[in-house]
Every structure is written in C-alpha cells, then in structure tokens.
Design a protein around this motif. Structure first.
Motif, PDB file in Angstrom:
ATOM      1  N   ARG A   1      18.795   6.469  -5.562  1.00  0.00           N
ATOM      2  CA  ARG A   1      17.902   6.741  -6.686  1.00  0.00           C
ATOM      3  C   ARG A   1      16.906   7.869  -6.446  1.00  0.00           C
ATOM      4  N   ALA A   2      16.558   8.142  -5.197  1.00  0.00           N
ATOM      5  CA  ALA A   2      15.504   9.111  -4.901  1.00  0.00           C
ATOM      6  C   ALA A   2      15.974  10.543  -5.104  1.00  0.00           C
ATOM      7  N   PRO A   3      15.050  11.445  -5.476  1.00  0.00           N
ATOM      8  CA  PRO A   3      15.409  12.867  -5.588  1.00  0.00           C
ATOM      9  C   PRO A   3      15.708  13.458  -4.221  1.00  0.00           C
ATOM     10  N   ALA A   4      16.359  14.619  -4.229  1.00  0.00           N
ATOM     11  CA  ALA A   4      16.804  15.248  -2.976  1.00  0.00           C
ATOM     12  C   ALA A   4      15.628  15.541  -2.037  1.00  0.00           C
ATOM     13  N   THR A   5      14.488  15.971  -2.597  1.00  0.00           N
ATOM     14  CA  THR A   5      13.316  16.266  -1.769  1.00  0.00           C
ATOM     15  C   THR A   5      12.860  15.035  -1.007  1.00  0.00           C
ATOM     16  N   TRP A   6      12.881  13.900  -1.677  1.00  0.00           N
ATOM     17  CA  TRP A   6      12.459  12.633  -1.073  1.00  0.00           C
ATOM     18  C   TRP A   6      13.400  12.260   0.071  1.00  0.00           C
ATOM     19  N   LEU A   7      14.692  12.369  -0.178  1.00  0.00           N
ATOM     20  CA  LEU A   7      15.679  12.024   0.847  1.00  0.00           C
ATOM     21  C   LEU A   7      15.585  12.965   2.037  1.00  0.00           C
ATOM     22  N   SER A   8      15.289  14.224   1.784  1.00  0.00           N
ATOM     23  CA  SER A   8      15.138  15.184   2.866  1.00  0.00           C
ATOM     24  C   SER A   8      13.979  14.797   3.779  1.00  0.00           C
ATOM     25  N   GLN A   9      12.889  14.324   3.189  1.00  0.00           N
ATOM     26  CA  GLN A   9      11.747  13.883   3.999  1.00  0.00           C
ATOM     27  C   GLN A   9      12.094  12.630   4.804  1.00  0.00           C
ATOM     28  N   LEU A  10      12.814  11.720   4.179  1.00  0.00           N
ATOM     29  CA  LEU A  10      13.242  10.510   4.908  1.00  0.00           C
ATOM     30  C   LEU A  10      14.143  10.890   6.079  1.00  0.00           C
ATOM     31  N   GLU A  11      14.987  11.898   5.863  1.00  0.00           N
ATOM     32  CA  GLU A  11      15.865  12.356   6.945  1.00  0.00           C
ATOM     33  C   GLU A  11      15.042  12.950   8.083  1.00  0.00           C
TER      34      GLU A  11
ATOM     35  N   SER B   1       0.823  -1.204   0.000  1.00  0.00           N
ATOM     36  CA  SER B   1       0.000   0.000   0.000  1.00  0.00           C
ATOM     37  C   SER B   1       0.859   1.258   0.000  1.00  0.00           C
ATOM     38  N   ILE B   2       2.000   1.217   0.681  1.00  0.00           N
ATOM     39  CA  ILE B   2       2.907   2.368   0.669  1.00  0.00           C
ATOM     40  C   ILE B   2       3.361   2.645  -0.762  1.00  0.00           C
ATOM     41  N   GLY B   3       3.735   1.592  -1.474  1.00  0.00           N
ATOM     42  CA  GLY B   3       4.159   1.749  -2.860  1.00  0.00           C
ATOM     43  C   GLY B   3       3.060   2.298  -3.739  1.00  0.00           C
ATOM     44  N   VAL B   4       1.828   1.839  -3.518  1.00  0.00           N
ATOM     45  CA  VAL B   4       0.692   2.325  -4.305  1.00  0.00           C
ATOM     46  C   VAL B   4       0.449   3.812  -4.020  1.00  0.00           C
ATOM     47  N   MET B   5       0.566   4.213  -2.763  1.00  0.00           N
ATOM     48  CA  MET B   5       0.369   5.618  -2.421  1.00  0.00           C
ATOM     49  C   MET B   5       1.401   6.500  -3.119  1.00  0.00           C
ATOM     50  N   TYR B   6       2.644   6.043  -3.143  1.00  0.00           N
ATOM     51  CA  TYR B   6       3.687   6.813  -3.831  1.00  0.00           C
ATOM     52  C   TYR B   6       3.336   6.988  -5.308  1.00  0.00           C
ATOM     53  N   GLU B   7       2.817   5.930  -5.913  1.00  0.00           N
ATOM     54  CA  GLU B   7       2.454   6.014  -7.330  1.00  0.00           C
ATOM     55  C   GLU B   7       1.178   6.821  -7.544  1.00  0.00           C
ATOM     56  N   ASN B   8       0.499   7.177  -6.449  1.00  0.00           N
ATOM     57  CA  ASN B   8      -0.701   8.013  -6.529  1.00  0.00           C
ATOM     58  C   ASN B   8      -0.421   9.449  -6.094  1.00  0.00           C
ATOM     59  N   GLY B   9       0.866   9.829  -6.050  1.00  0.00           N
ATOM     60  CA  GLY B   9       1.199  11.217  -5.786  1.00  0.00           C
ATOM     61  C   GLY B   9       1.631  11.539  -4.369  1.00  0.00           C
ATOM     62  N   TRP B  10       1.568  10.570  -3.466  1.00  0.00           N
ATOM     63  CA  TRP B  10       1.965  10.814  -2.078  1.00  0.00           C
ATOM     64  C   TRP B  10       3.480  10.752  -1.938  1.00  0.00           C
ATOM     65  N   GLN B  11       3.992  11.423  -0.904  1.00  0.00           N
ATOM     66  CA  GLN B  11       5.401  11.387  -0.555  1.00  0.00           C
ATOM     67  C   GLN B  11       5.537  10.879   0.883  1.00  0.00           C
ATOM     68  N   PRO B  12       6.739  10.484   1.294  1.00  0.00           N
ATOM     69  CA  PRO B  12       6.893   9.911   2.642  1.00  0.00           C
ATOM     70  C   PRO B  12       6.332  10.789   3.757  1.00  0.00           C
ATOM     71  N   ALA B  13       6.614  12.099   3.725  1.00  0.00           N
ATOM     72  CA  ALA B  13       6.123  12.994   4.777  1.00  0.00           C
ATOM     73  C   ALA B  13       4.602  13.071   4.771  1.00  0.00           C
TER      74      ALA B  13
END
Length: 456
Positions: free
Chosen positions: A135-145, A89-101
C-alpha cells in the motif's frame, strides 16, 4: 411454591447482584489502574526529555515503574503500556507529516544506538500492520529499505513482530530498568515531536494497493536515468579518491558532461511534452535531507549554497535536524550527489588543515572553515553555471531562455507557497584562520559534477 423455595430464590438473586457489583467494581478498578499507569508512563516519558533539571525526577519515576514491573500481582506491566504507546505514537507522527527516515533520524540525533534499533523495530512493526509492502508509496518503501526493514526482492517486511519491545530487550540483554529508561526516552521524543508539512501521503491516505502507481518523477519524465546517476556517482567517487590531479580532472570532466546533458535536456524535453516553449512546468517535488551533528547549521548552509546553484530551494529546520529541498527531480538528484561529494571533501580538507597545528582544532575554526568553503564553492559553481548555460543556448537557441526562466519561476512560486514565513539564519562572527583556510581549500576542491549543473 413453598416459602423456603421463594426465600432461596431471593437469596440467589441478591448474591448474583452482589457479585455483579463486585465484578463491575473490579473492572472499574482495573480500568482506573490502567489509566493511572498510562498517565505515569506519559509523565515519565516527558521527564526523560526534560534535560538535566529533570534527571532526578526521571530517575524516581523509573524506580517507581520498575517496582510495578516486578510486581507479580499487577494485570499490566509498565513496559507493555509503554510499548503500546510507542507503537501508537509512530502512527500519530506519520499522520503529522513525518516519514520513517525522519523518525529514525530524530531519535538518532538525541539517543543511543540501542534506542535507534528500538525505533527501527517499531517502524517495522507499523509497516507490517499497515501492509506497507502493498500500500505504501515508492518513497516510503525506499526509506524502509534504507532502514533495513524492507526487502524489495522478496517484497517482505523484515521484523515487524507484535512483541517488538520484548524481542528488542532480549536481543540487547537489558534489565527491566534499562529497558524502561530507553523506551521512555524514545517515547518522550515521539510524544513531543512537532507537526510537519506533508511531502507524501500518510498511511491513512493510502489506497488498497500501490500496484501500478508510479512515482511522480516517473510520470513527468523529469528524472535522472538510474544508470547515468550511478555512473556519475562512481566518477565523483574516483575523483575524490585519486591523488593524481590530471586523473581527477578527467573523471570530473566526464561527470560534468553527463550532468549538463541530463539537466538541460530534461528541461527541454519537459517543455516539448507540453507542446509549448513556455507555460507553467509541473513535477516539482520536496524532499528532506537529514543533516548530522556536529556543525549541522554550517552543513545546512553548505547545502543551501549548492541548492541555489541548481535552482533548488532549501529550508533548514534546526529543531528536527533536516533541510527540506524543493525543485524538479533531476535538480534534486544532482544537488544531493554534489552535496555528498563536496561535504566529504570539505571534511577531509578541514582535518588536513588542522593536522599540523593543534591550536586550530576548535569548533570555531571548523565552523568558519565550512562556511568559507561553502561560499567559495558557491562562487565557482555559479561561474560554471553561467558558462554551461551559454553553451547550452548555442545548441538550443533562444528558446532555452524562457524554458529555464519558467522552471525557476515555478520553483520559486511553489517554495513561497510552502514556506511563507521563512527567516534567514542570523550571521555570526567567524574565526579568521578557519575562514581563510576554508576558502583556500575550496579553491583546491574538485567541483566536477557541480561544474555541470545549470539552472535547468
């Protein structure tokens, strides 16, 4: 070959065929059982999000799944099925426009701290599986951080284990029924989430490596210098903390000077880079600002007021609890800094206004207070905006007017294209005491950095 030998061979073939049929039937039964279990988990997850009307049905569904969980003869346990579905479901949400944060925020709004820990652990597992570090863009990594699952110094994902749910349940010391309840609640939230617009590429669009890929702001050169932004934040923090008005004015005046310089200069430099004083500027970005309850609608209105002063557009999505802000990177940065600072001041002022009168400690008072505070702050910011723009025009001359006009037109065009069906929030009757107190508090607020924000 003798008759007995032929009969033995025929018997062996019949037994082998019978065994294959039995094995096939058993595999089919297991497949049907797994499918049935998935359906039961999905149904329970939806019941978990159904509210009070479905509470009894959810409890019955959990009890039935716990019985299966404790049955030593089953091939697959409900907790394992739910864990797999949670990860998917996490993967599906990402493909539906959601980001980790975004995912963490939507769970935080409706669930417990334990549920938030679970979804963060699942996000970490997904980041490990998708090789987000490389592989992830900087914005994505910043949210993971920010979520605590990415260490940029060592370039590693923290956590990211395959048996995420089991490890989480052990760490939280949960029983089987407690584990299932929380997992189903989180799963239900993810399964019922809506589609969002894409602000960054989802994992399926990532390249093999993110090395050498700069953020959009860095490519356009339209961003606030990190050291300057840090200093601006520090100045505002001191202005908020000091009890001496003269000292606060000194701090905010310095912040004003820096923010005006960066905002106007960025517009002029970006225009010079295009070798013309006009034309269509590029580099507009969209970001999401997560807004917590209580009084989320009023806080979103506050953000919209500040954004408007900064030539930033803001759209509030109440169902998911965040506003999407759109504009140039420098203006987005400054809007975020000012919103954070002034919201803190508004919260403190609201608490102070109700200290001496318990009768004012009502939701209607606080809502009206925030709305009035935002309105008055907006008036002050717009006045300062006009003054700062006039001063900048003296330095840059008549060429500044079309530069700022082009930037505003570019933001407006991008906003209208991205949000063609936006509606205004309905007005409501406001508590008169709260409204008057809010305007008075806004007059006393140190708008500091905001006084420097211009249309650039």
């Amino acid at each position: 070959m003798g008759k007995n030998s032929q009969q033995r061979r025929a018997d062996q073939k019949r037994r082998a065929a019978r065994q294959r049929r039995l094995d096939g039937d058993a595999e089919s039964d297991r497949s049907r059982s797994d499918t049935s279990l998935e359906h039961a988990v999905i149904a329970a997850a939806h019941l978990a999000c159904g509210g009070a009307d479905y509470k009894a049905a959810f409890q019955r569904a959990v009890a039935a799944l716990v019985q299966i969980e404790l049955d030593a003869t089953v091939s697959k346990r409900p907790s394992a099925v739910a864990a797999e579905m949670l990860q998917r479901s996490i993967g599906v949400m990402y493909e539906n426009g959601w980001q980790p944060a975004d995912v963490a925020h939507t769970v935080r709004r409706q669930a417990t701290l334990r549920a938030v820990k679970l979804v963060v652990a699942v996000i970490a597992a997904d980041a490990s599986t998708s090789d987000a570090v490389h592989r992830a863009p900087a914005t994505w990594l910043s949210q993971l951080e920010d979520l605590g699952v990415y260490d940029p110094a060592r370039a590693i994902i923290i956590g990211g284990f395959e048996d995420t749910v089991m490890r989480w349940a052990r760490a939280e010391r949960l029983y089987a029924d407690e584990t299932l309840i929380i997992v189903l609640q989180v799963l239900g939230q993810l399964l019922t989430s809506s589609r969002l617009g894409f602000l960054v590429d989802p994992p399926s669009k990532w390249g093999a490596s993110n090395r050498g890929v700069m953020p959009k702001a860095a490519r356009t050169g339209d961003d606030v210098d990190a050291k300057a932004l840090k200093l601006i934040r520090a100045l505002l923090a001191k202005a908020e903390a000091t009890t001496f008005e003269a000292e606060a004015d000194s701090f905010t005046a310095k912040a004003q000077e820096m923010m005006t310089r960066y905002s106007i200069d960025a517009a002029v430099l970006a225009s010079a880079a295009r070798n013309t004083g006009s034309g269509a500027p590029s580099g507009i970005e969209s970001r999401r600002v997560h807004i917590d309850s209580p009084y989320a609608d009023e806080k979103a209105t506050f953000l919209s007021v500040i954004a408007d002063v900064n030539m930033v557009r803001s759209v509030w999505s109440s169902q998911v609890g965040f506003s999407t802000v759109m504009g140039f990177p420098i203006d987005l940065h400054l809007t975020d800094v000012l919103f954070t600072s002034l919201l803190l001041q508004a919260t403190k002022a609201s608490a102070h206004a109700t200290n001496d009168d318990r009768r004012l400690r009502t939701p209607s008072f606080r809502r009206a207070f925030l709305i009035a505070f935002a309105e008055r702050i907006g008036e002050r910011l717009h006045a300062t905006q006009r003054h700062a723009s006039a001063e900048a025009a003296q330095q840059y001359g008549a060429a500044l007017v079309p530069i700022l006009a082009d930037r505003e037109a570019a933001v407006t065009a991008a906003y209208e294209q991205a949000f063609p069906n936006v509606t205004t929030m309905p007005s409501r009757r406001l508590n008169a005491y709260g409204y008057n107190a809010g305007r008075a508090a806004a007059d006393r607020a140190h708008i500091g950095a905001g006084e420097a924000i211009t249309s650039g």
